[in-house]
Design a protein around this motif. Structure first.
Motif, PDB file in Angstrom:
ATOM      1  N   LYS A  22       5.705   4.862   0.196  1.00 49.13           N
ATOM      2  CA  LYS A  22       5.174   6.186   0.558  1.00 49.13           C
ATOM      3  C   LYS A  22       4.703   6.979  -0.652  1.00 49.13           C
ATOM      4  CE  LYS A  22       8.359   6.723   4.482  1.00 49.13           C
ATOM      5  NZ  LYS A  22       9.502   5.918   3.951  1.00 49.13           N
ATOM      6  N   GLN A  23       5.166   6.544  -1.850  1.00 50.02           N
ATOM      7  CA  GLN A  23       4.782   7.253  -3.067  1.00 50.02           C
ATOM      8  C   GLN A  23       3.523   6.671  -3.711  1.00 50.02           C
ATOM      9  OE1 GLN A  23       6.571   9.974  -3.804  1.00 50.02           O
ATOM     10  NE2 GLN A  23       7.852   9.463  -2.037  1.00 50.02           N
ATOM     11  N   ALA A  24       2.880   5.704  -3.066  1.00 48.12           N
ATOM     12  CA  ALA A  24       1.671   5.101  -3.648  1.00 48.12           C
ATOM     13  C   ALA A  24       0.591   6.172  -3.844  1.00 48.12           C
ATOM     14  CB  ALA A  24       1.160   3.983  -2.739  1.00 48.12           C
ATOM     15  N   ASP A  25      -0.182   6.005  -4.897  1.00 48.98           N
ATOM     16  CA  ASP A  25      -1.219   6.976  -5.256  1.00 48.98           C
ATOM     17  C   ASP A  25      -2.445   6.804  -4.334  1.00 48.98           C
ATOM     18  OD1 ASP A  25      -3.327   8.394  -6.452  1.00 48.98           O
ATOM     19  OD2 ASP A  25      -2.517   8.060  -8.475  1.00 48.98           O
ATOM     20  N   LYS A  26      -2.597   7.713  -3.400  1.00 47.36           N
ATOM     21  CA  LYS A  26      -3.664   7.621  -2.398  1.00 47.36           C
ATOM     22  C   LYS A  26      -5.055   7.728  -3.017  1.00 47.36           C
ATOM     23  CE  LYS A  26      -1.052   7.753   1.399  1.00 47.36           C
ATOM     24  NZ  LYS A  26      -0.811   6.460   2.058  1.00 47.36           N
ATOM     25  N   LYS A  27      -5.152   8.466  -4.099  1.00 44.93           N
ATOM     26  CA  LYS A  27      -6.469   8.633  -4.728  1.00 44.93           C
ATOM     27  C   LYS A  27      -6.902   7.357  -5.420  1.00 44.93           C
ATOM     28  CE  LYS A  27      -6.852  13.613  -5.218  1.00 44.93           C
ATOM     29  NZ  LYS A  27      -5.744  14.495  -5.594  1.00 44.93           N
ATOM     30  N   ARG A  28      -5.980   6.737  -6.153  1.00 45.69           N
ATOM     31  CA  ARG A  28      -6.310   5.476  -6.836  1.00 45.69           C
ATOM     32  C   ARG A  28      -6.461   4.326  -5.857  1.00 45.69           C
ATOM     33  NH1 ARG A  28      -2.150   3.650 -11.277  1.00 45.69           N
ATOM     34  NH2 ARG A  28      -3.621   1.973 -11.668  1.00 45.69           N
ATOM     35  N   PHE A  29      -5.681   4.372  -4.772  1.00 43.93           N
ATOM     36  CA  PHE A  29      -5.621   3.225  -3.854  1.00 43.93           C
ATOM     37  C   PHE A  29      -5.867   3.684  -2.418  1.00 43.93           C
ATOM     38  CE2 PHE A  29      -2.514   2.575  -7.344  1.00 43.93           C
ATOM     39  CZ  PHE A  29      -3.209   1.590  -8.035  1.00 43.93           C
ATOM     40  N   PRO A  30      -7.120   4.037  -2.103  1.00 45.87           N
ATOM     41  CA  PRO A  30      -7.416   4.577  -0.762  1.00 45.87           C
ATOM     42  C   PRO A  30      -7.164   3.579   0.367  1.00 45.87           C
ATOM     43  CG  PRO A  30      -9.438   4.267  -2.058  1.00 45.87           C
ATOM     44  CD  PRO A  30      -8.288   4.043  -2.986  1.00 45.87           C
ATOM     45  N   LYS A  31      -7.091   2.279   0.055  1.00 48.25           N
ATOM     46  CA  LYS A  31      -6.856   1.287   1.119  1.00 48.25           C
ATOM     47  C   LYS A  31      -5.377   1.046   1.370  1.00 48.25           C
ATOM     48  CE  LYS A  31     -11.224  -1.159   0.751  1.00 48.25           C
ATOM     49  NZ  LYS A  31     -11.920  -2.160  -0.088  1.00 48.25           N
ATOM     50  N   HIS A  32      -4.522   1.694   0.581  1.00 48.92           N
ATOM     51  CA  HIS A  32      -3.090   1.544   0.806  1.00 48.92           C
ATOM     52  C   HIS A  32      -2.709   2.039   2.200  1.00 48.92           C
ATOM     53  CE1 HIS A  32       0.938   3.406   0.976  1.00 48.92           C
ATOM     54  NE2 HIS A  32       1.300   2.250   0.453  1.00 48.92           N
ATOM     55  N   GLU A  33      -1.800   1.303   2.846  1.00 48.81           N
ATOM     56  CA  GLU A  33      -1.234   1.744   4.123  1.00 48.81           C
ATOM     57  C   GLU A  33       0.278   1.698   4.013  1.00 48.81           C
ATOM     58  OE1 GLU A  33      -2.788  -0.708   7.270  1.00 48.81           O
ATOM     59  OE2 GLU A  33      -4.843  -0.453   6.531  1.00 48.81           O
ATOM     60  N   PRO A  34       0.967   2.671   4.634  1.00 45.37           N
ATOM     61  CA  PRO A  34       2.432   2.753   4.509  1.00 45.37           C
ATOM     62  C   PRO A  34       3.156   1.518   5.039  1.00 45.37           C
ATOM     63  CG  PRO A  34       1.542   4.731   5.565  1.00 45.37           C
ATOM     64  CD  PRO A  34       0.398   3.784   5.399  1.00 45.37           C
ATOM     65  N   ALA A  35       2.513   0.766   5.943  1.00 42.25           N
ATOM     66  CA  ALA A  35       3.160  -0.446   6.476  1.00 42.25           C
ATOM     67  C   ALA A  35       3.188  -1.574   5.448  1.00 42.25           C
ATOM     68  CB  ALA A  35       2.446  -0.911   7.744  1.00 42.25           C
ATOM     69  N   GLN A  36       2.379  -1.433   4.387  1.00 38.72           N
ATOM     70  CA  GLN A  36       2.382  -2.444   3.326  1.00 38.72           C
ATOM     71  C   GLN A  36       3.567  -2.196   2.403  1.00 38.72           C
ATOM     72  OE1 GLN A  36      -1.362  -1.754   1.371  1.00 38.72           O
ATOM     73  NE2 GLN A  36      -2.581  -2.547   3.077  1.00 38.72           N
ATOM     74  N   MET A  37       4.407  -3.202   2.215  1.00 36.48           N
ATOM     75  CA  MET A  37       5.524  -3.065   1.278  1.00 36.48           C
ATOM     76  C   MET A  37       5.919  -4.436   0.760  1.00 36.48           C
ATOM     77  SD  MET A  37       8.444  -1.820   3.983  1.00 36.48           S
ATOM     78  CE  MET A  37       7.438  -0.503   4.671  1.00 36.48           C
ATOM     79  N   CYS A  38       6.678  -4.415  -0.332  1.00 36.67           N
ATOM     80  CA  CYS A  38       7.049  -5.677  -0.977  1.00 36.67           C
ATOM     81  C   CYS A  38       7.666  -6.667   0.012  1.00 36.67           C
ATOM     82  CB  CYS A  38       7.993  -5.407  -2.135  1.00 36.67           C
ATOM     83  SG  CYS A  38       7.221  -4.461  -3.479  1.00 36.67           S
ATOM     84  N   SER A  39       8.476  -6.167   0.940  1.00 39.56           N
ATOM     85  CA  SER A  39       9.178  -7.073   1.854  1.00 39.56           C
ATOM     86  C   SER A  39       8.234  -7.852   2.769  1.00 39.56           C
ATOM     87  CB  SER A  39      10.206  -6.307   2.687  1.00 39.56           C
ATOM     88  OG  SER A  39       9.571  -5.328   3.469  1.00 39.56           O
ATOM     89  N   ASN A  40       6.976  -7.387   2.932  1.00 39.43           N
ATOM     90  CA  ASN A  40       6.029  -8.177   3.730  1.00 39.43           C
ATOM     91  C   ASN A  40       4.840  -8.656   2.888  1.00 39.43           C
ATOM     92  OD1 ASN A  40       4.349  -5.880   3.666  1.00 39.43           O
ATOM     93  ND2 ASN A  40       4.983  -5.187   5.697  1.00 39.43           N
ATOM     94  N   CYS A  41       5.069  -8.741   1.579  1.00 39.21           N
ATOM     95  CA  CYS A  41       4.050  -9.232   0.644  1.00 39.21           C
ATOM     96  C   CYS A  41       4.333 -10.697   0.303  1.00 39.21           C
ATOM     97  CB  CYS A  41       4.081  -8.385  -0.626  1.00 39.21           C
ATOM     98  SG  CYS A  41       3.036  -8.993  -1.964  1.00 39.21           S
ATOM     99  N   GLN A  42       3.282 -11.463   0.131  1.00 38.26           N
ATOM    100  CA  GLN A  42       3.474 -12.895  -0.138  1.00 38.26           C
ATOM    101  C   GLN A  42       4.098 -13.174  -1.506  1.00 38.26           C
ATOM    102  OE1 GLN A  42      -0.120 -15.179  -0.201  1.00 38.26           O
ATOM    103  NE2 GLN A  42      -1.184 -13.792  -1.569  1.00 38.26           N
ATOM    104  N   PHE A  43       4.099 -12.199  -2.389  1.00 36.61           N
ATOM    105  CA  PHE A  43       4.646 -12.423  -3.737  1.00 36.61           C
ATOM    106  C   PHE A  43       6.129 -12.076  -3.857  1.00 36.61           C
ATOM    107  CE2 PHE A  43       0.069 -11.470  -4.385  1.00 36.61           C
ATOM    108  CZ  PHE A  43      -0.315 -12.745  -4.774  1.00 36.61           C
ATOM    109  N   TYR A  44       6.703 -11.573  -2.768  1.00 37.81           N
ATOM    110  CA  TYR A  44       8.113 -11.158  -2.763  1.00 37.81           C
ATOM    111  C   TYR A  44       8.993 -12.365  -2.457  1.00 37.81           C
ATOM    112  CZ  TYR A  44      12.014  -7.924  -1.661  1.00 37.81           C
ATOM    113  OH  TYR A  44      13.188  -7.220  -1.635  1.00 37.81           O
ATOM    114  N   GLN A  45       9.847 -12.731  -3.405  1.00 38.86           N
ATOM    115  CA  GLN A  45      10.641 -13.955  -3.282  1.00 38.86           C
ATOM    116  C   GLN A  45      12.042 -13.619  -2.778  1.00 38.86           C
ATOM    117  OE1 GLN A  45       8.873 -16.907  -4.193  1.00 38.86           O
ATOM    118  NE2 GLN A  45       7.301 -15.315  -4.174  1.00 38.86           N
TER     119      GLN A  45
END
Ligand code: SF4
Length: 77
Positions: A22-45
């Motif tokens: 929720k603290q992601a920088d909206k201005k730098r990353f306009p495509k960010h969505e709150p549902a995106q998080m490390c736990s559902n990222c392919q790089f999270y081991q």
């Protein structure tokens, strides 16, 4: 134990890593969505679903927060 990524380290800053998506920088990353998080990222081991911190391959296997986010986020297949 896994060393945690410091959100202030240079790589974390350049990728916009935050411990809470929720603290992601909206201005730098306009495509960010709150549902995106490390736990559902392919790089999270995840060793265990109960782990709140797990290694991220993008950050040389340092630990990132389950609810965190960075701009390298990619949906887990
Ligand atoms: Fe989190 Fe994925 Fe970024 Fe790693 S690459 S810090 S798991 S969003």
């Amino acid at each position: 134990t896994t060393q945690k990524v410091d959100p202030k380290d240079p790589q974390a800053t350049s990728l916009g890593y935050v411990d809470d998506t929720k603290q992601a920088d909206k201005k730098r990353f306009p495509k960010h969505e709150p549902a995106q998080m490390c736990s559902n990222c392919q790089f999270y081991q995840t060793a265990s679903e109960k782990n709140k911190i797990a290694p991220c391959t993008i950050f040389a296997n340092k630990g990132v927060a389950a609810g965190g986010w960075c701009s390298a986020w990619a949906k887990k297949a």
